[in-house]
Design a protein around this motif. Structure first.
Motif, PDB file in Angstrom:
ATOM      1  N   ASP A 154       0.850  -1.187   0.000  1.00 44.16           N
ATOM      2  CA  ASP A 154       0.000   0.000   0.000  1.00 44.16           C
ATOM      3  C   ASP A 154       0.890   1.243   0.000  1.00 44.16           C
ATOM      4  OD1 ASP A 154      -1.770   2.065   0.416  1.00 44.16           O
ATOM      5  OD2 ASP A 154      -2.893   1.067   2.005  1.00 44.16           O
ATOM      6  N   VAL A 155       0.930   1.915  -1.139  1.00 43.83           N
ATOM      7  CA  VAL A 155       1.696   3.167  -1.255  1.00 43.83           C
ATOM      8  C   VAL A 155       0.764   4.304  -1.665  1.00 43.83           C
ATOM      9  CG1 VAL A 155       3.929   2.116  -1.708  1.00 43.83           C
ATOM     10  CG2 VAL A 155       2.366   2.524  -3.610  1.00 43.83           C
ATOM     11  N   SER A 156      -0.500   4.192  -1.286  1.00 44.64           N
ATOM     12  CA  SER A 156      -1.501   5.173  -1.691  1.00 44.64           C
ATOM     13  C   SER A 156      -1.192   6.572  -1.151  1.00 44.64           C
ATOM     14  CB  SER A 156      -2.886   4.724  -1.221  1.00 44.64           C
ATOM     15  OG  SER A 156      -2.902   4.505   0.177  1.00 44.64           O
ATOM     16  N   ILE A 157      -1.756   7.566  -1.836  1.00 50.06           N
ATOM     17  CA  ILE A 157      -1.624   8.992  -1.486  1.00 50.06           C
ATOM     18  C   ILE A 157      -0.161   9.412  -1.458  1.00 50.06           C
ATOM     19  CG2 ILE A 157      -2.611  10.829  -0.072  1.00 50.06           C
ATOM     20  CD1 ILE A 157      -4.408   8.856   1.258  1.00 50.06           C
ATOM     21  N   ASN A 158       0.581   8.985  -2.452  1.00 50.35           N
ATOM     22  CA  ASN A 158       1.955   9.455  -2.680  1.00 50.35           C
ATOM     23  C   ASN A 158       2.040   9.878  -4.144  1.00 50.35           C
ATOM     24  OD1 ASN A 158       3.662   8.912  -0.150  1.00 50.35           O
ATOM     25  ND2 ASN A 158       2.633   6.944  -0.435  1.00 50.35           N
ATOM     26  N   LYS A 159       1.688  11.128  -4.404  1.00 48.70           N
ATOM     27  CA  LYS A 159       1.477  11.596  -5.768  1.00 48.70           C
ATOM     28  C   LYS A 159       2.742  11.667  -6.615  1.00 48.70           C
ATOM     29  CE  LYS A 159      -2.608  14.316  -4.573  1.00 48.70           C
ATOM     30  NZ  LYS A 159      -3.260  15.647  -4.578  1.00 48.70           N
ATOM     31  N   HIS A 160       3.890  11.653  -5.964  1.00 53.18           N
ATOM     32  CA  HIS A 160       5.126  11.870  -6.729  1.00 53.18           C
ATOM     33  C   HIS A 160       5.819  10.583  -7.179  1.00 53.18           C
ATOM     34  CE1 HIS A 160       4.734  16.077  -5.769  1.00 53.18           C
ATOM     35  NE2 HIS A 160       4.761  15.827  -4.477  1.00 53.18           N
ATOM     36  N   ILE A 161       5.278   9.436  -6.780  1.00 56.83           N
ATOM     37  CA  ILE A 161       5.953   8.196  -7.193  1.00 56.83           C
ATOM     38  C   ILE A 161       5.550   7.763  -8.591  1.00 56.83           C
ATOM     39  CG2 ILE A 161       6.200   7.388  -4.813  1.00 56.83           C
ATOM     40  CD1 ILE A 161       4.014   5.306  -5.473  1.00 56.83           C
ATOM     41  N   SER A 162       4.643   8.515  -9.213  1.00 54.99           N
ATOM     42  CA  SER A 162       4.219   8.119 -10.563  1.00 54.99           C
ATOM     43  C   SER A 162       5.387   8.102 -11.536  1.00 54.99           C
ATOM     44  CB  SER A 162       3.140   9.078 -11.070  1.00 54.99           C
ATOM     45  OG  SER A 162       3.630  10.402 -11.157  1.00 54.99           O
ATOM     46  N   CYS A 163       6.372   8.972 -11.294  1.00 52.32           N
ATOM     47  CA  CYS A 163       7.537   9.025 -12.192  1.00 52.32           C
ATOM     48  C   CYS A 163       8.362   7.747 -12.144  1.00 52.32           C
ATOM     49  CB  CYS A 163       8.425  10.222 -11.825  1.00 52.32           C
ATOM     50  SG  CYS A 163       7.606  11.827 -12.024  1.00 52.32           S
ATOM     51  N   SER A 164       8.260   7.026 -11.039  1.00 50.71           N
ATOM     52  CA  SER A 164       9.021   5.779 -10.919  1.00 50.71           C
ATOM     53  C   SER A 164       8.118   4.554 -11.017  1.00 50.71           C
ATOM     54  CB  SER A 164       9.783   5.752  -9.588  1.00 50.71           C
ATOM     55  OG  SER A 164       8.920   6.019  -8.508  1.00 50.71           O
ATOM     56  N   MET A 165       6.873   4.772 -11.408  1.00 48.32           N
ATOM     57  CA  MET A 165       5.924   3.662 -11.462  1.00 48.32           C
ATOM     58  C   MET A 165       6.332   2.603 -12.475  1.00 48.32           C
ATOM     59  SD  MET A 165       3.326   2.660  -9.843  1.00 48.32           S
ATOM     60  CE  MET A 165       2.940   0.934 -10.062  1.00 48.32           C
TER      61      MET A 165
END
Length: 470
Positions: A154-165
């Protein structure tokens, strides 16, 4: 433990929300040598733990059977994260780690992850709302190689990890036993969705997938659902507020009905669910195990609502139905007549802001009197301002049949208020016959002085503890 009002337990040290001080943490650390059987420590929601964790972690070798460590919302610092990482070697049995709501972890996750060694037994990892960065996302991807037993991420509500998704998705193949993946509000984009779909082919055991509140993935489903249909064990799919397009809906209408184990489906706040011409709602009939269907705020029109009603006839295990914020339901609840008669398991019915009219409440009353909806626990009729006083009278007169009802909301919209009519007396009479009712929402109904006094004395007179939200 007694000082803090908790029951002592040699295996479970639960000090959640105990307003611990730094001195308390030191005292707790001194107790660990005397608790060799300890398996669980929960220090969550104690802000003063932050900055003091090393005092505790240096003694964790005394509790090497520890399996669960919960430290959410403890204001952890970089030093705390480092200390925790160093402690991993002395808690070899650790299976669950919850660090959620510690915003200072952002940018420092590597201080923790670089200490994890291959073969680590962690099964549950929660890092919700920790202000994770793209670099943290890369650190997370790296540890997926050393925690092969991971079942919940669960890594929810971490908007900046999309770049490393993309790199996270690539390494998900290393945790084939993953059962829950929560990426709620992670700033995912269409390319993130494509990478995730590729990873799904390696996650045959997945039971829950939450990618809700990622508005920028809208339009990406049409190219990224090749492997979603292969998740034969998937039980929960949450796609609410994903800005799905009509093209997305065309693809999803082909894929979702193939998820044969699906029990919970949330499509709320996607307007194209209701306005597109796709047959998805009608095809829900092919998912007989569905227990929860949420289609709130989906711009349903009468045709799509009718399709849903027909499909619901084939959902015998339905327990939760949320149709809130769909205006077409008002005056058309009769379309659900057959489904609600057959839904013997239904426990939650949400019809907030559905433009309901008196006839709709009369229908619910008739269903009650005929012995249907007998297991209903929560009924939300709020924000339906068009219901006449006569409609409320009829409803309240039949309300006593809901013997298992625990929550009822009849509040009005925030922008309005109305005087309570003659139905108020009928309501109070019904409440005396509803032993399970614990919460009643009546916001923006204006009570007369005598009505308010009757309400205030109700609990005392009837030896009840109903929370009136007026």
């Amino acid at each position: 433990m007694q000082k803090l009002g908790k029951k002592p337990n040699r295996k479970n040290l639960d000090l959640n929300s105990c307003a611990l001080s730094a001195a308390d943490v030191t005292e707790l650390a001194s107790l660990l040598p005397f608790l060799p059987e300890l398996e669980e420590i929960n220090l969550s929601w104690n802000g003063c733990v932050g900055g003091t964790l090393k005092v505790l972690t240096v003694h964790l070798h005394h509790v090497n059977l520890l399996k669960v460590l919960r430290l959410n919302n403890c204001r952890l610092t970089a030093e705390d994260v480092t200390s925790l990482g160093e402690a991993f070697e002395i808690v070899p049995q650790l299976e669950e780690l919850d660090l959620s709501w510690n915003s200072n972890i952002g940018g420092k996750l590597s201080l923790l992850t670089k200490k994890l060694r291959k073969g680590c037994k962690i099964k549950l990892l929660k890092i919700t709302d920790c202000n994770l960065t793209a670099k943290d996302g890369e650190s997370l991807a790296e540890i997926l190689n050393v925690i092969p037993n991971l079942e919940v991420l669960d890594v929810s509500i971490n908007k900046h990890i999309s770049c490393s998704m993309k790199v996270i998705a690539q390494d998900l193949k290393n945790v084939p036993g993953l059962k829950e993946l929560n990426l709620h509000m992670c700033g995912l984009k269409q390319d993130s969705l494509q990478g995730l779909d590729t990873a799904l082919q390696h996650l045959a055991e997945l039971r829950k997938l939450d990618i809700s509140c990622n508005k920028e993935i809208g339009g990406g489903f049409k190219d990224s659902t090749a492997h979603l249909a292969s998740l034969k064990n998937l039980e929960v799919l949450d796609l609410h507020q994903c800005c799905v397009t009509e093209e997305d809906m065309t693809v999803l209408s082909q894929v979702i009905p193939l998820l044969s184990s699906l029990q919970e489906l949330n499509l709320s706040s996607n307007k194209n669910v209701g306005v597109s011409s796709n047959p998805l709602l009608g095809r829900l009939r092919f998912l007989p195990k569905l227990k929860s269907v949420a289609i709130s705020n989906c711009c349903l029109h009468e045709e799509s609502f009718s399709s849903l009603a027909e499909a619901a006839l084939h959902l015998p295990e339905l327990e939760i139905l949320d149709l809130s914020w769909n205006k077409c339901v008002g005056g058309n609840l009769k379309l659900l007549w057959g489904a609600l008669k057959l839904a013997t398991e239904i426990q939650v019915l949400r019809l907030s802001s559905c433009n309901l009219v008196a006839e709709d409440l009369a229908l619910l009353t008739l269903l009650m009197q005929d012995g249907h909806l007998a297991r209903l626990r929560k009924l939300d009729l709020s924000y339906n301002n068009n219901i006449s006083d006569e409609g409320w009278v009829v409803f309240c007169q039949g309300l006593a049949v809901f013997k298992e009802l625990s929550e009822l909301d009849v509040s009005l919209r925030p922008s309005s208020c109305r005087d309570c009519g003659t139905w108020f007396s009928e309501l109070l009479a019904a409440l005396t016959k509803l032993p399970a009712l614990a919460e009643l929402g009546m916001q923006r109904w204006v009570l007369s002085e005598s009505q308010r006094k009757r309400l205030e004395s109700f609990n005392q007179d009837n030896k009840r503890n109903i929370r009136f939200d007026c």
